[in-house]
Motif scaffolding. Structure first.
Motif, PDB file in Angstrom:
ATOM      1  N   GLN B 156      -1.487 -12.026  -0.225  1.00 54.58           N
ATOM      2  CA  GLN B 156      -1.310 -11.989   1.228  1.00 54.58           C
ATOM      3  C   GLN B 156      -0.487 -10.802   1.714  1.00 54.58           C
ATOM      4  O   GLN B 156      -0.877 -10.124   2.644  1.00 54.58           O
ATOM      5  N   TYR B 157       0.661 -10.565   1.082  1.00 54.01           N
ATOM      6  CA  TYR B 157       1.547  -9.541   1.636  1.00 54.01           C
ATOM      7  C   TYR B 157       1.917  -8.457   0.643  1.00 54.01           C
ATOM      8  O   TYR B 157       2.847  -7.710   0.860  1.00 54.01           O
ATOM      9  N   ALA B 159       1.713  -4.885  -1.302  1.00 61.00           N
ATOM     10  CA  ALA B 159       1.456  -3.571  -0.727  1.00 61.00           C
ATOM     11  C   ALA B 159       0.014  -3.117  -0.972  1.00 61.00           C
ATOM     12  O   ALA B 159      -0.627  -2.540  -0.087  1.00 61.00           O
ATOM     13  N   GLY B 162      -2.259  -5.105   1.182  1.00 61.79           N
ATOM     14  CA  GLY B 162      -1.971  -4.747   2.571  1.00 61.79           C
ATOM     15  C   GLY B 162      -2.705  -3.473   2.959  1.00 61.79           C
ATOM     16  O   GLY B 162      -3.299  -3.379   4.044  1.00 61.79           O
TER      17      GLY B 162
END
Lengths: 298, 320
Positions: B156-157, B159, B162
């Motif tokens: 989900q988060y 790097a 992202g």
């Protein structure tokens, strides 16, 4: 162009230079992205340590932590008794492990290199063999033994064996001692010096860099050790930093109830990695020489 | 003849005495040396007996028992071994995972380290800077690197995802998909290969320049020189790094334990992870000891096979 490339004529200086430039360019074209990808995880650790939650969960990711939040280093440290863990890591584990290992291994390595006695080199083969022995084999019986000694929940299982020398460090120190000329010892012996006297007054002052190398290695192994403490320590107040970080992750995983978990985790990880990185930069040459030696003489 | 010794006339005499004494009987001096030598190495002998020989023997015994630390061991014969090989639901999967991990991470890691070392060994600016950046991951505490990699590879988060997401690309479930988990851990292992790079670099710097010059005179290009000079002359170090790499990779624990804890769906349940779980979570000391011995034999066999084959590809220099 075509004519110059034919084998009959040597290439012109301009062409050689162009070719050289192309090769150099190709090298950097590989090396620079490679270096960036090697450095990125550690950069990400430090930069995330300076962010707060909204900066962490942004898409696309924020490369520069602006504004910076250096307070994470203090706040993260205070979530759990990290000062206590640091004390355990340093005073109960690393310092005794380094001192014991270096002292005992020096004496043993001296016996394996500076005194001639029958059977010495045969016995030394056993040292080399224990270097290759998978420690997984002795892990379980040693645990059972140390449990029987009543040593669980202490650092003794991790530190006491260091009094008996470490095969790898004995090996390294022996290699160093062998390089010193025999005449040094002979001269001192004629003067009536004892072997311990020779070791501590003549050999050791000459092998300070070697001692630095092995002390550095032992420091890193103890500081980074995770499995050893995981096996032997249950009581949280006795944890070293490595286990403390894992405890912090348990807290941070509870995103709903705990804010800035990731920045705190990254901040503490940075603090724990820092002594290793700083030591490396201070002693870079010693370090590199030591590692090179392990490979070349193996 | 400027001898630095204090008694130049005595020293050779003593050496003579040592040489002329025949080994049928030790001279007093040799006895003295034997006693002294043993005295100096005695800590190691004691440690060897206590922390290597005894545990090895004990481990053989425990591997033939059922032992949970609470009740005394029950002798089972070879049952632990036969159960592991035949009815144990996890053992072969663990074996597969481990071989997969070792089989990819070690050759890839050594090859990558070798190529990087060659790059660093050529004429480049700021060599020690590049070397430092590549080496540092090898000494950072594994727990710290595990934390940052877990964060980087988060679905989900993280790097990486992202970045992929912001470009509208599909995300990569590095650690949450069984198909991706092993390659992800191999990537982390290669990232921490810096020690091998440094060892290779030292070996490369030891290759005599004259050999490259001779090859140039013979009309060899860069590639030829790499194949016929660089590789043969550094092959003993390639062997060394391969063997040490295998021994370490077979016993990899910290990174898989902290990053994936053996999951998802047991896809990263490596040998040591499974052994640890059995010994210290399920208190199956007998089974864990049997597993340790099987691993020991695998590592010995692996090392022997590599050593045997090395006669064909390792060059030890003409004069040795």
């Amino acid at each position: 162009m075509i004519r110059a490339a034919s084998p009959a004529r040597p290439p012109s200086p301009v062409q050689i230079r162009l070719q050289g430039a192309a090769v150099a360019l190709a090298k950097y074209a590989i090396l620079i992205p490679l270096t960036i990808s090697f450095a990125f995880p550690l950069y990400w650790m430090v930069s995330s340590a300076l962010k707060i939650d909204p900066q962490i969960y942004t898409i696309p990711p924020i490369l520069l932590p602006i504004p910076v939040h250096p307070r994470n280093f203090i706040e993260g440290w205070q979530v759990l008794p990290f000062t206590r863990y640091a004390f355990n890591s340093i005073v109960l584990y690393t310092v005794p492990a380094v001192l014991f290992t270096v002292l005992s291994s020096t004496i043993v390595a001296y016996g394996f290199s500076r005194i001639r006695w029958p059977g010495r080199d045969t016995l030394f083969w056993f040292v080399v063999m224990t270097m290759m022995l998978p420690w997984a084999v002795t892990m379980v019986p040693l645990f059972i033994t140390f449990k029987w000694f009543g040593w669980l929940d202490t650092y003794r299982p991790l530190v006491v064996p260091a009094l008996f020398g470490h095969p790898y460090i004995i090996f390294l120190l022996r290699q160093f001692f062998m390089t010193l000329p025999e005449e040094l010892s002979d001269a001192a012996r004629i003067d009536g010096a004892s072997e311990f006297g020779i070791l501590f007054r003549i050999i050791l002052p000459l092998t300070k860099p070697a001692l630095a190398v092995v002390a550095l290695f032992r420091f890193i192994w103890a500081w980074n050790d995770y499995l050893g403490p995981l096996i032997y320590l249950r009581d949280e107040t006795r944890y070293p930093l490595a286990l403390g970080i894992e405890q912090l992750r348990l807290r941070a995983d509870d995103i709903g109830n705990f804010s800035n978990g990731i920045p705190y985790l990254m901040a503490v990880s940075t603090i724990v990695a820092l002594p290793i990185i700083v030591t490396f930069f201070l002693a870079q040459r010693t370090f590199i020489e030591g590692i090179s030696l392990t490979g070349l003489k193996g | 003849m400027s001898c630095p010794c204090r008694f130049p006339s005595v020293a050779p005499g003593i050496q003579m005495a040592a040489v002329t004494a025949k080994p049928s009987r030790y001279t007093p001096r040799e006895w003295r040396n034997l006693r002294l030598g043993l005295l100096f190495v005695s800590p190691w002998i004691l440690g060897f007996l206590l922390f290597t020989v005894y545990p090895l023997l004990a481990s053989v015994y425990y591997s033939l028992t059922r032992y949970d630390l609470l009740r005394p061991p029950v002798f089972l014969g070879v049952e632990n071994y036969t159960t592991l090989f035949t009815t144990d639901p996890h053992f072969w999967n663990v074996m597969y995972n481990t071989i997969y991990y070792v089989g990819f991470s070690v050759p890839l890691g050594v090859a990558a380290a070798f190529l990087i070392a060659n790059l660093l060994n050529s004429r480049i600016v700021a060599r020690s800077f590049f070397r430092t950046v590549i080496y540092v991951p090898a000494i950072v505490p594994a727990v710290a690197s595990a934390m940052v990699w877990q964060f980087l590879m988060n679905v989900q988060y993280g790097a990486v995802n992202g970045l992929l997401r912001s470009f509208g690309l599909p995300i990569i479930p590095f650690l949450s998909n069984p198909a991706w988990a092993k390659p992800s851990l191999i990537l982390v292992a290669i990232w921490a290969q810096g020690a091998a790079v440094v060892i290779f670099l030292a070996a490369l710097q030891d290759v005599p320049r004259s050999l490259y010059e001779a090859a140039t005179v013979d009309g060899a290009g860069g590639w030829r020189k790499f194949l016929n000079v660089t590789i043969p002359l550094t092959s003993p170090i390639i062997l060394f790094n391969l063997i040490m790499g295998f021994i370490t990779a077979f016993q990899e624990f910290t990174i898989p334990w902290l990053l994936t804890e053996g999951g998802p769906m047991n896809s990263t349940e490596f040998y040591l992870v499974h052994l640890y779980r059995n010994a210290f979570r399920f208190l199956r000391m007998g089974k864990a000891s049997a597993m340790a011995w099987i691993l020991f034999l695998i590592i010995v066999a692996f090392t022997l096979v590599i050593f045997r084959s090395s006669a064909r590809w390792v060059y030890y220099g003409g004069d040795k």
